[in-house]
Design a protein around this motif. Sequence first.
Motif, short mmCIF file in Angstrom:
data_model
loop_
_atom_site.label_atom_id
_atom_site.label_comp_id
_atom_site.label_asym_id
_atom_site.label_seq_id
_atom_site.Cartn_x
_atom_site.Cartn_y
_atom_site.Cartn_z
N SER A 188 0.04 9.20 4.38
CA SER A 188 0.62 7.15 4.38
C SER A 188 2.16 7.46 4.25
CB SER A 188 0.19 6.52 2.92
OG SER A 188 1.34 6.84 1.97
N ALA A 211 0.83 -1.16 0.15
CA ALA A 211 -0.12 -0.03 0.05
C ALA A 211 0.62 1.20 -0.17
CB ALA A 211 -0.94 -0.06 1.14
N LEU A 212 1.94 1.18 0.64
CA LEU A 212 3.26 2.43 1.07
C LEU A 212 3.91 2.28 -0.81
CD1 LEU A 212 4.17 1.89 4.53
CD2 LEU A 212 2.64 3.92 3.37
N SER A 213 3.97 1.64 -0.95
CA SER A 213 4.43 1.59 -2.72
C SER A 213 3.49 1.91 -3.61
CB SER A 213 5.07 0.56 -2.94
OG SER A 213 4.58 -0.71 -3.25
N ASN A 214 2.32 2.06 -3.61
CA ASN A 214 1.47 1.53 -4.79
C ASN A 214 0.30 2.35 -4.81
OD1 ASN A 214 3.20 0.66 -6.84
ND2 ASN A 214 2.95 -1.18 -5.73
N TRP A 215 -0.09 2.63 -3.01
CA TRP A 215 -0.99 3.13 -3.06
C TRP A 215 -1.10 4.39 -1.92
CZ3 TRP A 215 -5.82 1.68 -6.09
CH2 TRP A 215 -5.31 0.41 -6.76
N ARG A 216 -0.34 5.14 -2.44
CA ARG A 216 0.03 6.26 -1.81
C ARG A 216 -1.08 7.06 -1.03
NH1 ARG A 216 5.89 7.84 -2.63
NH2 ARG A 216 6.66 5.68 -3.04
N PHE A 217 -1.49 7.70 -0.19
CA PHE A 217 -2.22 8.32 0.98
C PHE A 217 -2.05 8.68 1.25
CE2 PHE A 217 -2.73 4.97 3.28
CZ PHE A 217 -2.77 5.40 4.17
#
Lengths: 299, 302
Positions: free
Chosen positions: A125, A116-122
């Motif tokens: 994050s 999530a932290l590499s491809n789906w940053r929000f």
Amino acid sequence: MSSSLSSAEPRGSRPKRFLSPASIMIYSALLVAAIYYLIPLYVMIMTSLKGMPEIRLGNIFSPPVEVTFQPWATAWNSACTGLYCEGIKVGFFNSMKILVPSVILSIIIASVNGYALSNWRFKGSELFFTALIFGAFIPYQVMLYPLVIITRQLGIFGTLTGVVVIHTIFGMPILTLLFRNYFVSLPPELFKAARVDGAGFWRIFLQIMLPMSLPIFVVAVILQVTGIWNDFLFGVIFAGTKNFPMTVQLNNIVNSTQGVKEYNVNMAATILTGAVPLLVYFFSGKYFVRGIAAGAVKG
Amino acid sequence: MAGSRRPFAPLRNLNAKIAAVPMIVTVLVVFVGCTLWTVVYSFTSSRSLPTLDFVGMDQYVRLFRTSRWTVSLKNLAIFGVLSLSFSLVLGFILAALMDQKIRFENTFRTIFLYPHALSFIVTGLVWQWILTPAYGVQKVVRDLGFETFTFPILTDGRFTIYAIVIAGLWQGTGLVMALMLAGLRNIDDEIWKAARVDGIPAWKTYLFIIIPMMRPVFITTLVIISATIVKVYDLVVALTNGGPGISSEVPAKYVYDLMFSRGNLGQGLAASTIMLTTVLIILVPWALLEFRPRYRKGEVSK
């Protein structure tokens, strides 16, 4: 003594001259260091194979005159930890019971989180990730007591669940760093193509990322197996007397004050406790090195 | 990169947020929450149970009047300085030797690194056995004919902390070697060629070119080892259990003992807050150095 050949400018790596004065010095220095490193292992094994009379008479460096495996059997089956004399095997199985769920849970959480932290940053994050990495430097002692209160409130203090949760929490920084850095290093086109094809969060993770990241999972497993197996502090506080891991049992056996000290049994128990991480280390080689080097990689 | 997407609604990218829940909880509850709790309660008169009866700096004043704590701090300083300097120097030398295109590199690496795979408890117990006066090094040397030889490293309180240093170095130097070796392998071969062309001897090249170039590796290693040094606990428990007397106590053990066996929470919390402060003193300058804006990277500081 490999042959040196040409008069031309050497290409590639330096030729190896095995017996030049410089290399003799290098090898002797390395050899001395290697001996220093090997002495404790040697002493442990030799002591564990001797009988007590021989230990009292001889010296710790001499090999056993009469090899006996009795200390190993005693250490495993009937060595005493304070009140109980059931051997280190109790600790071994406790450690296994702690190890397996801790490794699985911590790796699942950290791998999904790293993804999530590499491809789906929000929003936020990266902030949380930085805080997580810095949290790894806080001494455990600072957080111990509040964690005791929290786990007690949750009813998991002094249970297997409790110690598994604690291992999962404190394994998170390094594992998340490991997985995040790995997923960041994968070509972004992969992810984009899967997005275009309509795959979502979980599907990309399970069908694209997972099959590509076997090596990093191996590194993570090694890191966690050795780390959790070698833990003492969390085991002694959070696992409860019934579930004391092997390191705690070992310390209780060796440093228990009552009775005659059986050094051979102690050393056999010590080797048995060290055996699991050592085997992992010897069979995993470069993955182990990668795991410890991961700690040095900047986020 | 998908990282640049900006969610407009809290529900966007929901799966990623769900995946990050354990991290968020850990950061907020454990790393921030528990740490703040400890700092706040270190200013209270808590004994066996936490109370919010604030007494200012009393716990800290009492802490620094306790000889056991000051001995712990002194031991940590000795252990820290010796472990850091020896493991950095020896680790670098080992790495430099390993980097000479030697044979059996893997064998040597395996040997230097295996202690790192062991538990501190195992390390502590092995060295306890090797250093036991009645059977270990002292007896072996005496048996060789030096009958007055004494090596009371575990029985004389003045020396016990050095036993912990020896055991700690045995376990930790291999890691430093591995990190340094990785750093050395990252140095461009051209540097070595240029130095050789200029006729600079190898030791000078290391001292004046390679080591300055490896500054980031040294700093990172320094920070990692320092953080583990402050935490040293298991090793002491296994090797000496703080004894004889209080001669080899360390802060982490002081915290544990006061919190969990003596029921003096306030003292334990104050002591752990001091540990936190120590780590921050090491960590903050490093963080500022390491994470300063990227465009200044490569610029020499000072």
